[in-house]
Design a protein around this motif. Structure first.
Motif, short mmCIF file in Angstrom:
data_model
loop_
_atom_site.label_atom_id
_atom_site.label_comp_id
_atom_site.label_asym_id
_atom_site.label_seq_id
_atom_site.Cartn_x
_atom_site.Cartn_y
_atom_site.Cartn_z
N ALA A 178 38.60 22.89 45.62
CA ALA A 178 39.71 23.11 44.68
C ALA A 178 39.30 24.04 43.55
O ALA A 178 40.08 24.88 43.07
N SER A 179 38.03 23.90 43.14
CA SER A 179 37.54 24.78 42.07
C SER A 179 37.48 26.23 42.53
O SER A 179 37.88 27.15 41.79
N VAL A 180 36.99 26.46 43.75
CA VAL A 180 36.92 27.82 44.29
C VAL A 180 38.32 28.42 44.38
O VAL A 180 38.56 29.58 44.00
N ARG A 181 39.26 27.64 44.88
CA ARG A 181 40.63 28.14 45.01
C ARG A 181 41.22 28.43 43.65
O ARG A 181 41.93 29.44 43.44
N GLY A 182 40.95 27.58 42.67
CA GLY A 182 41.48 27.80 41.32
C GLY A 182 40.93 29.06 40.69
O GLY A 182 41.67 29.84 40.06
N HIS A 183 39.61 29.28 40.85
CA HIS A 183 39.03 30.50 40.27
C HIS A 183 39.55 31.74 40.96
O HIS A 183 39.77 32.79 40.32
N ALA A 184 39.79 31.64 42.30
CA ALA A 184 40.34 32.80 43.02
C ALA A 184 41.76 33.10 42.53
O ALA A 184 42.12 34.28 42.29
N GLU A 185 42.57 32.09 42.35
CA GLU A 185 43.94 32.31 41.87
C GLU A 185 43.92 32.81 40.42
O GLU A 185 44.75 33.65 40.03
N LEU A 186 42.95 32.31 39.65
CA LEU A 186 42.85 32.78 38.27
C LEU A 186 42.46 34.25 38.23
O LEU A 186 42.97 35.04 37.40
N GLY A 187 41.57 34.64 39.12
CA GLY A 187 41.18 36.05 39.18
C GLY A 187 42.34 36.94 39.58
O GLY A 187 42.47 38.07 39.09
N LEU A 188 43.20 36.46 40.44
CA LEU A 188 44.36 37.25 40.84
C LEU A 188 45.35 37.42 39.70
O LEU A 188 46.16 38.37 39.70
N LEU A 189 45.33 36.49 38.73
CA LEU A 189 46.25 36.57 37.59
C LEU A 189 45.70 37.42 36.43
O LEU A 189 46.32 37.49 35.36
N HIS A 190 44.55 38.04 36.63
CA HIS A 190 43.94 38.84 35.55
C HIS A 190 44.88 40.01 35.20
O HIS A 190 45.30 40.77 36.08
N PRO A 191 45.19 40.21 33.87
CA PRO A 191 46.17 41.25 33.50
C PRO A 191 45.63 42.67 33.60
O PRO A 191 46.38 43.62 33.75
N GLY A 192 44.34 42.82 33.53
CA GLY A 192 43.78 44.16 33.54
C GLY A 192 43.75 44.76 34.94
O GLY A 192 44.07 44.11 35.93
N PRO A 193 43.37 46.00 35.02
CA PRO A 193 43.29 46.67 36.33
C PRO A 193 42.16 46.07 37.17
O PRO A 193 41.05 45.85 36.69
N VAL A 194 42.47 45.78 38.46
CA VAL A 194 41.50 45.20 39.41
C VAL A 194 41.49 46.09 40.63
O VAL A 194 42.55 46.46 41.15
N PRO A 195 40.30 46.49 41.08
CA PRO A 195 40.25 47.33 42.29
C PRO A 195 40.91 46.63 43.48
O PRO A 195 40.88 45.40 43.61
N PRO A 196 41.52 47.41 44.36
CA PRO A 196 42.18 46.80 45.54
C PRO A 196 41.23 45.97 46.39
O PRO A 196 41.62 44.93 46.94
N GLU A 197 39.99 46.40 46.52
CA GLU A 197 39.06 45.63 47.34
C GLU A 197 38.81 44.25 46.74
O GLU A 197 38.73 43.25 47.47
N VAL A 198 38.73 44.18 45.43
CA VAL A 198 38.51 42.89 44.78
C VAL A 198 39.74 42.00 44.94
O VAL A 198 39.64 40.80 45.18
N THR A 199 40.91 42.62 44.79
CA THR A 199 42.15 41.85 44.97
C THR A 199 42.22 41.26 46.38
O THR A 199 42.58 40.09 46.57
N ARG A 200 41.89 42.09 47.37
CA ARG A 200 41.92 41.60 48.76
C ARG A 200 40.90 40.47 48.96
O ARG A 200 41.20 39.48 49.62
N ALA A 201 39.74 40.61 48.38
CA ALA A 201 38.72 39.58 48.52
C ALA A 201 39.17 38.27 47.86
O ALA A 201 38.99 37.18 48.42
N LEU A 202 39.77 38.41 46.67
CA LEU A 202 40.25 37.20 46.00
C LEU A 202 41.36 36.52 46.80
O LEU A 202 41.45 35.29 46.87
N GLU A 203 42.23 37.33 47.40
CA GLU A 203 43.29 36.73 48.22
C GLU A 203 42.70 35.99 49.43
O GLU A 203 43.15 34.90 49.79
N ARG A 204 41.69 36.59 50.06
CA ARG A 204 41.07 35.91 51.21
C ARG A 204 40.35 34.65 50.77
O ARG A 204 40.38 33.62 51.47
N ILE A 205 39.69 34.70 49.62
CA ILE A 205 39.01 33.49 49.12
C ILE A 205 40.02 32.38 48.87
O ILE A 205 39.81 31.22 49.20
N ALA A 206 41.17 32.72 48.27
CA ALA A 206 42.19 31.72 48.00
C ALA A 206 42.75 31.14 49.29
O ALA A 206 42.95 29.92 49.42
N ALA A 207 43.00 32.01 50.29
CA ALA A 207 43.56 31.53 51.56
C ALA A 207 42.57 30.64 52.30
O ALA A 207 42.92 29.56 52.81
#
Length: 491
Positions: free
Chosen positions: A286-315
């Motif tokens: 649950a902690s891993v999933r929460g941190h992944a979702e929190l990373g996806l909510l970051h307001p600043g610019p995030v590289p597409p590769e990081v976004t994709r990785a965070l989405e896979r981690i959450a899934a």
């Protein structure tokens, strides 16, 4: 008749006691028959020999006297004539000349009267003519007189003189012996049969106790759980065959009990490990999933590769969380933890589950076959909903689009049948026997669906929840027809 067919017609006794008793009676019957036949043959031979000796004493005096019209000589004719006058009742005499009976006579009583009017048929005359004149006794049957022992000797005038004594006394004595022997041997067989059955039954009592112990062991559920074996079979005499069987059985039961104890301890350790591991993994997942979702909510610019990785981690963390929850549920069910018990509207559960399945799989055809009246059972509503959801998800994920899935509720006396039927390609034959085992996964690539993944725990949860409710689950599958049926006790 062939020996094989004769043996096939013999009565078949299933118990050892019946076979031993039957064998004892058969052996005794053979022995009695042998003794009876030997006694009858010996008595018949002895009495026949005595009759032949009497016939030798008769000699030719009586048939010679028939030529004088039955007038027996006087006593002063000599000792031989005196013996002739004392001839037994039924003594027969005849004279034959060239095969024709010229004279015949029969002593009706022990006096001097001789019956010369004996009716001899042509068959009787033919039988008398065939007797050789060798001076030896021969048995012949006369129609008017019965069986006789007859001696034929050549006469002085070229004729044949015959003297005979009846076999009726011999036959009567032999028949009496047969009757007495039959009665005595029959009573002996009945007595031996009853006594033998009681003796064999008493002798096989230790074997009966061994059988009772083995029967109780055979009735025990040895598949899982704590198994308490019954007391060991008593050993009366270790040197007897039954005692050796009891000793061997007790030794085997000891080894089985040790193996079952070790197996149960191993299962308990595995259940505790699975439950503890599942419980401990819930928080970090649950902690891993929460941190992944929190990373996806970051307001600043995030590289597409990081976004994709965070989405896979959450899934993947979400999928791992579901797997951990399933393992924890199975561990609790294996440990026998009770479920919630309450009235459950099974009709409402089916409607809700099919609505969710229709939203998740719009390409399938979803059909309901429900009775008019609501169907209620007693159980855990959440777990029963999970059973329905797993069965519908299994039908959706393992069949191609366009497959029709039919959910049926069939209330019966004392039970409720819940079935999920689809007209998809069916379950592969090599998976049918273990479809309810844990981590059994089908090959989704045959449907062209590479996104459908699972841990292989859905159907095992269905079986475990159904068993926890006192029910069963079964599957019937063939190409074009697959049906899962859950039977639950009526509420």
């Amino acid at each position: 008749m062939r020996p094989g067919r004769l043996l096939a017609r013999l009565p078949r006794f299933r118990t050892l006691r019946a076979r031993l008793t039957f064998g004892l009676v058969v052996l005794l019957a053979v022995s009695c028959a042998a003794v009876g036949v030997a006694a009858v043959v010996e008595l018949n031979g002895f009495l026949t020999q005595r009759l032949d000796e009497q016939l030798a004493q008769v000699g030719t005096r009586f048939p010679e006297s028939l030529e004088h019209h039955g007038q027996l000589p006087d006593d002063h004719d000599g000792d031989e004539t005196a013996d002739t006058r004392r001839m037994a009742t039924g003594t027969f005499g005849a004279c034959l000349r060239r095969g024709v009976v010229t004279d015949r006579g029969l002593i009706r009583s022990g006096d001097l009267s001789v019956d010369l009017n004996i009716a001899l048929s042509a068959r009787d005359a033919e039988r008398l003519a065939r007797i050789p004149d060798d001076g030896r006794p021969h048995t012949v049957e006369l129609s008017a007189l019965g069986h006789y022992r007859v001696v034929a000797t050549p006469g002085r005038d070229g004729d044949v003189l015959m003297a005979g004594l009846p076999l009726k006394p011999v036959e009567a004595a032999v028949h009496r012996l047969e009757v007495v022997a039959g009665i005595v041997f029959g009573l002996a067989l009945v007595t031996a049969g009853v006594s033998g059955a009681l003796w064999v039954r008493w002798s096989l009592r230790p074997l009966g106790r061994v059988t009772a112990t083995a029967t109780r062991v055979g009735e025990l559920p040895l598949a899982n759980g704590v198994v308490a074996l019954p007391p060991r079979a008593p050993v009366a005499d270790p040197h007897s065959e039954v005692g050796q069987v009891a000793t061997a059985l007790n030794g085997m039961l000891g080894h089985v009990e040790d193996a079952l104890t070790k197996r149960h301890a191993s299962e308990e350790r595995l259940r505790r490990f699975a439950a503890d591991a599942s419980h401990e993994l819930r928080t970090p997942v649950a902690s891993v999933r929460g941190h992944a979702e929190l990373g996806l909510l970051h307001p600043g610019p995030v590289p597409p590769e990081v976004t994709r990785a965070l989405e896979r981690i959450a899934a993947e963390s979400s999928r791992m969380g579901l797997m951990v929850d399933d393992l924890l549920l199975l561990a609790r069910l294996d440990a026998g933890r009770p479920l919630e018990r309450g009235p459950v509207d099974l009709t409402r559960l089916v409607l809700d589950a099919v609505t969710d399945a229709r939203a998740a799989g719009p390409g399938h055809g979803w059909v309901l076959d429900l009775p008019e009246d609501p169907v209620t059972v007693t159980g855990d509503a959440h777990r029963l909903h999970q059973v329905l959801a797993n069965l519908l998800a299994n039908a959706r994920l393992h069949t191609p689009a366009g497959t029709k899935v039919t959910v049926t509720l069939d209330p019966r006396p004392g039970a409720v049948l819940l079935s999920v039927h689809d007209d998809g390609p069916g379950i592969p034959e090599d998976l049918r026997s273990g479809v309810f085992e844990r981590f059994t996964r089908a090959d989704h690539r045959r449907h062209g669906d590479t996104t459908a993944t699972g841990a292989g725990l859905g159907l095992s949860i269905v079986a475990a929840v159904a068993e926890a409710h006192g029910g069963t689950v079964a599957v019937q599958s063939a190409p074009g027809s697959t049906t899962f049926t859950v039977q639950l006790p009526a509420g």
